[in-house]
Design a protein around this motif. Structure first.
Motif, PDB file in Angstrom:
ATOM      1  N   LEU A   1     -17.158  -5.865  -6.381  1.00  0.00           N
ATOM      2  CA  LEU A   1     -17.685  -4.494  -6.443  1.00  0.00           C
ATOM      3  C   LEU A   1     -17.158  -3.644  -5.293  1.00  0.00           C
ATOM      4  CD1 LEU A   1     -21.348  -5.263  -7.520  1.00  0.00           C
ATOM      5  CD2 LEU A   1     -19.553  -4.212  -8.914  1.00  0.00           C
ATOM      6  N   ASP A   2     -17.022  -4.245  -4.129  1.00  0.00           N
ATOM      7  CA  ASP A   2     -16.485  -3.501  -2.984  1.00  0.00           C
ATOM      8  C   ASP A   2     -15.033  -3.103  -3.241  1.00  0.00           C
ATOM      9  OD1 ASP A   2     -16.713  -2.670  -0.049  1.00  0.00           O
ATOM     10  OD2 ASP A   2     -14.972  -4.014   0.005  1.00  0.00           O
ATOM     11  N   ALA A   3     -14.257  -4.011  -3.829  1.00  0.00           N
ATOM     12  CA  ALA A   3     -12.861  -3.687  -4.155  1.00  0.00           C
ATOM     13  C   ALA A   3     -12.797  -2.579  -5.204  1.00  0.00           C
ATOM     14  CB  ALA A   3     -12.135  -4.936  -4.657  1.00  0.00           C
ATOM     15  N   PHE A   4     -13.676  -2.632  -6.191  1.00  0.00           N
ATOM     16  CA  PHE A   4     -13.735  -1.571  -7.199  1.00  0.00           C
ATOM     17  C   PHE A   4     -13.982  -0.224  -6.520  1.00  0.00           C
ATOM     18  CE2 PHE A   4     -15.872   1.277 -10.084  1.00  0.00           C
ATOM     19  CZ  PHE A   4     -15.246   1.090 -11.305  1.00  0.00           C
ATOM     20  N   ASP A   5     -14.957  -0.175  -5.650  1.00  0.00           N
ATOM     21  CA  ASP A   5     -15.369   1.086  -5.036  1.00  0.00           C
ATOM     22  C   ASP A   5     -14.375   1.617  -4.009  1.00  0.00           C
ATOM     23  OD1 ASP A   5     -17.737   1.030  -6.504  1.00  0.00           O
ATOM     24  OD2 ASP A   5     -18.863   0.034  -4.907  1.00  0.00           O
ATOM     25  N   ASN A   6     -13.666   0.720  -3.342  1.00  0.00           N
ATOM     26  CA  ASN A   6     -12.864   1.153  -2.192  1.00  0.00           C
ATOM     27  C   ASN A   6     -11.368   0.915  -2.330  1.00  0.00           C
ATOM     28  OD1 ASN A   6     -15.113   1.974  -0.396  1.00  0.00           O
ATOM     29  ND2 ASN A   6     -15.683  -0.194  -0.584  1.00  0.00           N
ATOM     30  N   GLU A   7     -10.946   0.141  -3.329  1.00  0.00           N
ATOM     31  CA  GLU A   7      -9.526  -0.183  -3.421  1.00  0.00           C
ATOM     32  C   GLU A   7      -8.888   0.302  -4.720  1.00  0.00           C
ATOM     33  OE1 GLU A   7      -9.224  -4.105  -0.527  1.00  0.00           O
ATOM     34  OE2 GLU A   7      -9.317  -4.417  -2.691  1.00  0.00           O
ATOM     35  N   PHE A   8      -9.339  -0.188  -5.872  1.00  0.00           N
ATOM     36  CA  PHE A   8      -8.593   0.187  -7.079  1.00  0.00           C
ATOM     37  C   PHE A   8      -9.304   1.226  -7.940  1.00  0.00           C
ATOM     38  CE2 PHE A   8     -10.670  -3.897  -8.114  1.00  0.00           C
ATOM     39  CZ  PHE A   8     -11.360  -3.590  -9.282  1.00  0.00           C
ATOM     40  N   TRP A   9     -10.528   1.634  -7.572  1.00  0.00           N
ATOM     41  CA  TRP A   9     -11.150   2.787  -8.234  1.00  0.00           C
ATOM     42  C   TRP A   9     -12.004   3.560  -7.225  1.00  0.00           C
ATOM     43  CZ3 TRP A   9      -9.767   4.704 -12.823  1.00  0.00           C
ATOM     44  CH2 TRP A   9     -10.563   5.682 -13.424  1.00  0.00           C
ATOM     45  N   PRO A  10     -11.405   3.958  -6.097  1.00  0.00           N
ATOM     46  CA  PRO A  10     -12.190   4.703  -5.110  1.00  0.00           C
ATOM     47  C   PRO A  10     -12.549   6.098  -5.579  1.00  0.00           C
ATOM     48  CG  PRO A  10      -9.887   4.622  -4.470  1.00  0.00           C
ATOM     49  CD  PRO A  10     -10.030   3.720  -5.658  1.00  0.00           C
ATOM     50  N   LYS A  11     -11.777   6.606  -6.518  1.00  0.00           N
ATOM     51  CA  LYS A  11     -12.050   7.889  -7.159  1.00  0.00           C
ATOM     52  C   LYS A  11     -11.424   7.852  -8.549  1.00  0.00           C
ATOM     53  CE  LYS A  11      -7.986  10.064  -5.072  1.00  0.00           C
ATOM     54  NZ  LYS A  11      -7.483  11.168  -4.230  1.00  0.00           N
ATOM     55  N   PRO A  12     -11.888   8.703  -9.455  1.00  0.00           N
ATOM     56  CA  PRO A  12     -11.325   8.694 -10.810  1.00  0.00           C
ATOM     57  C   PRO A  12      -9.813   8.929 -10.785  1.00  0.00           C
ATOM     58  CG  PRO A  12     -13.365   9.926 -10.776  1.00  0.00           C
ATOM     59  CD  PRO A  12     -13.034   9.621  -9.339  1.00  0.00           C
ATOM     60  N   SER A  13      -9.116   8.235 -11.672  1.00  0.00           N
ATOM     61  CA  SER A  13      -7.659   8.309 -11.744  1.00  0.00           C
ATOM     62  C   SER A  13      -7.226   8.513 -13.184  1.00  0.00           C
ATOM     63  CB  SER A  13      -7.046   7.015 -11.200  1.00  0.00           C
ATOM     64  OG  SER A  13      -5.668   6.924 -11.491  1.00  0.00           O
ATOM     65  N   GLU A  14      -6.152   9.260 -13.372  1.00  0.00           N
ATOM     66  CA  GLU A  14      -5.580   9.465 -14.695  1.00  0.00           C
ATOM     67  C   GLU A  14      -4.528   8.415 -15.035  1.00  0.00           C
ATOM     68  OE1 GLU A  14      -6.303  11.595 -17.049  1.00  0.00           O
ATOM     69  OE2 GLU A  14      -7.788  12.812 -15.998  1.00  0.00           O
ATOM     70  N   ASP A  15      -4.247   7.522 -14.101  1.00  0.00           N
ATOM     71  CA  ASP A  15      -3.213   6.509 -14.322  1.00  0.00           C
ATOM     72  C   ASP A  15      -3.735   5.437 -15.280  1.00  0.00           C
ATOM     73  OD1 ASP A  15      -0.537   5.325 -13.149  1.00  0.00           O
ATOM     74  OD2 ASP A  15      -1.966   3.677 -13.279  1.00  0.00           O
ATOM     75  N   ASN A  16      -2.935   5.104 -16.293  1.00  0.00           N
ATOM     76  CA  ASN A  16      -3.373   4.134 -17.292  1.00  0.00           C
ATOM     77  C   ASN A  16      -3.675   2.768 -16.698  1.00  0.00           C
ATOM     78  OD1 ASN A  16      -3.283   5.862 -19.509  1.00  0.00           O
ATOM     79  ND2 ASN A  16      -1.148   5.397 -19.953  1.00  0.00           N
ATOM     80  N   ILE A  17      -2.862   2.331 -15.743  1.00  0.00           N
ATOM     81  CA  ILE A  17      -3.096   1.023 -15.139  1.00  0.00           C
ATOM     82  C   ILE A  17      -4.397   1.046 -14.353  1.00  0.00           C
ATOM     83  CG2 ILE A  17      -2.215  -0.722 -13.553  1.00  0.00           C
ATOM     84  CD1 ILE A  17       0.596   0.128 -14.269  1.00  0.00           C
TER      85      ILE A  17
ATOM     86  N   ARG B   1       0.829  -1.214   0.000  1.00  0.00           N
ATOM     87  CA  ARG B   1       0.000   0.000   0.000  1.00  0.00           C
ATOM     88  C   ARG B   1       0.861   1.261   0.000  1.00  0.00           C
ATOM     89  NH1 ARG B   1      -5.161  -0.432   0.975  1.00  0.00           N
ATOM     90  NH2 ARG B   1      -4.855  -2.398   2.092  1.00  0.00           N
ATOM     91  N   HIS B   2       2.080   1.136   0.497  1.00  0.00           N
ATOM     92  CA  HIS B   2       2.977   2.287   0.570  1.00  0.00           C
ATOM     93  C   HIS B   2       3.796   2.460  -0.710  1.00  0.00           C
ATOM     94  CE1 HIS B   2       1.973   2.962   4.727  1.00  0.00           C
ATOM     95  NE2 HIS B   2       2.238   1.702   5.020  1.00  0.00           N
ATOM     96  N   ARG B   3       3.593   1.576  -1.676  1.00  0.00           N
ATOM     97  CA  ARG B   3       4.239   1.742  -2.975  1.00  0.00           C
ATOM     98  C   ARG B   3       3.436   2.756  -3.789  1.00  0.00           C
ATOM     99  NH1 ARG B   3       8.609   1.535  -2.612  1.00  0.00           N
ATOM    100  NH2 ARG B   3       8.072   1.869  -0.451  1.00  0.00           N
ATOM    101  N   GLY B   4       3.710   2.868  -5.038  1.00  0.00           N
ATOM    102  CA  GLY B   4       2.974   3.799  -5.893  1.00  0.00           C
ATOM    103  C   GLY B   4       1.622   3.238  -6.288  1.00  0.00           C
ATOM    104  N   THR B   5       1.051   3.802  -7.334  1.00  0.00           N
ATOM    105  CA  THR B   5      -0.287   3.395  -7.749  1.00  0.00           C
ATOM    106  C   THR B   5      -0.322   1.960  -8.267  1.00  0.00           C
ATOM    107  OG1 THR B   5       0.094   4.334  -9.960  1.00  0.00           O
ATOM    108  CG2 THR B   5      -0.994   5.740  -8.333  1.00  0.00           C
ATOM    109  N   PHE B   6       0.839   1.365  -8.513  1.00  0.00           N
ATOM    110  CA  PHE B   6       0.844  -0.021  -8.971  1.00  0.00           C
ATOM    111  C   PHE B   6       0.195  -0.952  -7.949  1.00  0.00           C
ATOM    112  CE2 PHE B   6       2.878  -4.172  -9.928  1.00  0.00           C
ATOM    113  CZ  PHE B   6       2.421  -4.300 -11.235  1.00  0.00           C
ATOM    114  N   ALA B   7       0.176  -0.525  -6.686  1.00  0.00           N
ATOM    115  CA  ALA B   7      -0.488  -1.342  -5.665  1.00  0.00           C
ATOM    116  C   ALA B   7      -1.948  -1.595  -6.032  1.00  0.00           C
ATOM    117  CB  ALA B   7      -0.396  -0.659  -4.303  1.00  0.00           C
TER     118      ALA B   7
END
Length: 463
Positions: free
Chosen positions: A253-269, A226-232
C-alpha cells in the motif's frame, strides 16, 4: 550517403540529422523521458528525412491511444511521399508503418523480421519486432527473433546491451528464467540506465520465487531507473509483487501511494499497475480504502479507446471494482462494438478483443457483482486463451487469481482445491498461495495436508 552509429545507410540531408535520429532511437531503447523532445528536434532538423517520419509514425502507435492515430497516419502519408530515392531497408520500414496503421500487427512484425534478415544491426526494427511479439503474446516468435539476432551482435556494436536484454526477457517469458537472468544482468552491468534489461532480471527473480533478491535488485538500481521515463513505475510495481508474496501488505500500500500511483496518471502502464495490484489485494480479502476511485477517475475517460484489449481490461477492472458498474459495462460494450466492426477486417486488436478480451471483461464485471459462479464458468476456459492479450505472465496472472478466488467464494471447494494445487505446483515459493491451498484443503476435510501446506507457507516467510 550517411550512416547511423551501427553502419546502416541512411537517407538524410546531413550526418547531424542521422545523429539526431540515433539519439531518438537511443531514448526509445532506454525508456527515457526525452523522446518527444528529441523527436521534435529531429523533425525540425530534417522534415524530409523518410526515417524521421516513419519513426514519428511508430511512436504515435506505441502508447495505444486513439487520439494519436491521426498523427501516425500523417507520418505514414509524409513517409510515403518521401520514399522515392531511398534505400530498400527504409522503403520496407514505410511498409511496416503502413501495416501497423492498417492494424495488421502480425504482418508488421513479419516485415521487421524480414528487414533484420538483411540488416541484423537495425536495432529499431529489432526493438519494435520485440515489442509487437510481446504486445500480441507471440512468445515463441519473440524467442526465435532474439535467437536469430544474437550471432550478429557483440560488445563492438553499439546497443549490444539492449539486445542482451531482449534475449533475457524472451527467455523468461518462454519459461526459462535461469537462462535469461545472466543476459539481463550483463546488460545492466554495461549500462545501468537500461531499464528494460533490468526489468527482465526482475521478471527472472520473480519467476524463480527469489523475493528478497527481487526487492534488493530493484532497490539497488532504483536511483538510476528513477531517471528513466514512467516505465520506472512498473519496476516499483514489480517490487510490490515481492512484498505481496512476503505478506508485507503495508509495504504494498505504501508503494501504491508513494511510488507507482502517487497521483493519477494517464499512462496505460501506470493504470494497469494500479488496478492490478489493488485487485490482488482485494482477492486476499484486504481493505484498500478508497484507492480504486482515483484509478477509476482516469479509466472512465478511456471508454471507447479500444486499441489494446489488455489495457481495456484494466480500465474495466478499475471501473467495476470502484462500483461504477454502468460505466464498466459501457467500456465492455465499446470493446464489443470495436471487435464486431473490425475483427473481420483483420485488425489484430479487434480479433484478440473478441476471442480473449471480452470473456475476461465479462468475468471481471461478474466478479464485481459477486456473481462468482459466472466468473468460474467463463474463466475456466478463458484462462487458456489469454496469452494473445499480451502483457507478461505476471500481469495476466491477476485474472487467474480471480478465477481461484471466485471458486472459493462460490463454495466450489473441490475446484478451489484443484486450482490451488495447480498454483502451488507452478509457484512453489508463493506463501499466500500455500496459505490459500491450506484453507482449501481444510474445507475439503484434508486436515493433515492443510497443516503441511500452512507449514510450507510459514517457511517461505522471513523470520
Amino acid at each position: 550517403m550517411f550512416h547511423d552509429k551501427r553502419g546502416l545507410e541512411m537517407t538524410a540531408t546531413s550526418q547531424a540529422t542521422v545523429d539526431a535520429f540515433d539519439d531518438v532511437v537511443e531514448e526509445l531503447l532506454c525508456s527515457g523521458r526525452d523522446t518527444v523532445r528529441l523527436l521534435d528536434n529531429l523533425g525540425k532538423l530534417d522534415p524530409e528525412m523518410v526515417m524521421g517520419q516513419v519513426l514519428r509514425g511508430y511512436f504515435m502507435h506505441l502508447p495505444s491511444r486513439m487520439y494519436l492515430v491521426p498523427d501516425a497516419l500523417d507520418g505514414l502519408e509524409k513517409a510515403r511521399a518521401l520514399a522515392v530515392d531511398v534505400t530498400d531497408r527504409e522503403r520496407r520500414h514505410v511498409e511496416a508503418l503502413a501495416t501497423w496503421c492498417a492494424g495488421d500487427l502480425g504482418r508488421c512484425a513479419a516485415i521487421f523480421e524480414s528487414i533484420l534478415l538483411d540488416h541484423p544491426h537495425d536495432i529499431l526494427a529489432l526493438r519494435l519486432a520485440h515489442h509487437l511479439h510481446f504486445f500480441t503474446g507471440d512468445l515463441s516468435t519473440m524467442l526465435s527473433s532474439t535467437a536469430r539476432a544474437m550471432p550478429h551482435w557483440s560488445g563492438a556494436v553499439p546497443g549490444y546491451g539492449y539486445v542482451l536484454g531482449f534475449r533475457a526477457f524472451s527467455l523468461e517469458e518462454n519459461g526459462d528464467p535461469i537462462a535469461g537472468e545472466p543476459f539481463g544482468r550483463r546488460a545492466v552491468e554495461m549500462n545501468e540506465a537500461d531499464i528494460w534489461s533490468g526489468h527482465a532480471v526482475a521478471h527472472c527473480l520473480e519467476t524463480t520465487g527469489r523475493r528478497l533478491d527481487g526487492i534488493s535488485w530493484i532497490t539497488a538500481h532504483g536511483e538510476a531507473w528513477r531517471h528513466r521515463g514512467t516505465f520506472a513505475n512498473h519496476l516499483w510495481w514489480h517490487r510490490s509483487l515481492h512484498y505481496l508474496e512476503l505478506e508485507r501488505f503495508d509495504d504494498v500500500l505504501d508503494a501504491f501511494d508513494n511510488e507507482f500511483w502517487p497521483k493519477p496518471s494517464e499512462d496505460n502502464i501506470d493504470i494497469s499497475n494500479a488496478a492490478s495490484i489493488l485487485m490482488r489485494l482485494v482477492m486476499l480479502d484486504l481493505d484498500v480504502g478508497d484507492r480504486w476511485e482515483s484509478v477509476a477517475d482516469v479509466s472512465v475517460g478511456r471508454i471507447g479507446d479500444c486499441l489494446r484489449p489488455f489495457n481495456d481490461l484494466h480500465f474495466v477492472m478499475a471501473l467495476a471494482m470502484s462500483g461504477r458498474l454502468e460505466q464498466a459495462e459501457a467500456m465492455v460494450a465499446a470493446m464489443r462494438a470495436y471487435a464486431e466492426e473490425n475483427a473481420d477486417e483483420g485488425i489484430t486488436t479487434a480479433i484478440v478483443g473478441r476471442d480473449a478480451g471480452l470473456p475476461v471483461a465479462d468475468a471481471i464485471i461478474a466478479y464485481a457483482r459477486d456473481d462468482h459462479a459466472a466468473v468460474v464458468e467463463t474463466m475456466m476456459d478463458a484462462r487458456y486463451r489469454m496469452v494473445p492479450l499480451g502483457g507478461s505472465w505476471a500481469q495476466r496472472d491477476c485474472w487467474v487469481r480471480m478465477l481461484i478466488d471466485s471458486a472459493r467464494k462460490d463454495g466450489r471447494n473441490s475446484l478451489a482445491r484443484a486450482l490451488l494445487a495447480e498454483r502451488v505446483a507452478e509457484y512453489p515459493k508463493s506463501a499466500p498461495s500455500w496459505r490459500q491451498y491450506a484453507d482449501a484443503l481444510e474445507r475439503n476435510g484434508a486436515v493433515a495436508e492443510a497443516s503441511a501446506a500452512r507449514g510450507r507457507a510459514a517457511a517461505l516467510l522471513p523470520a
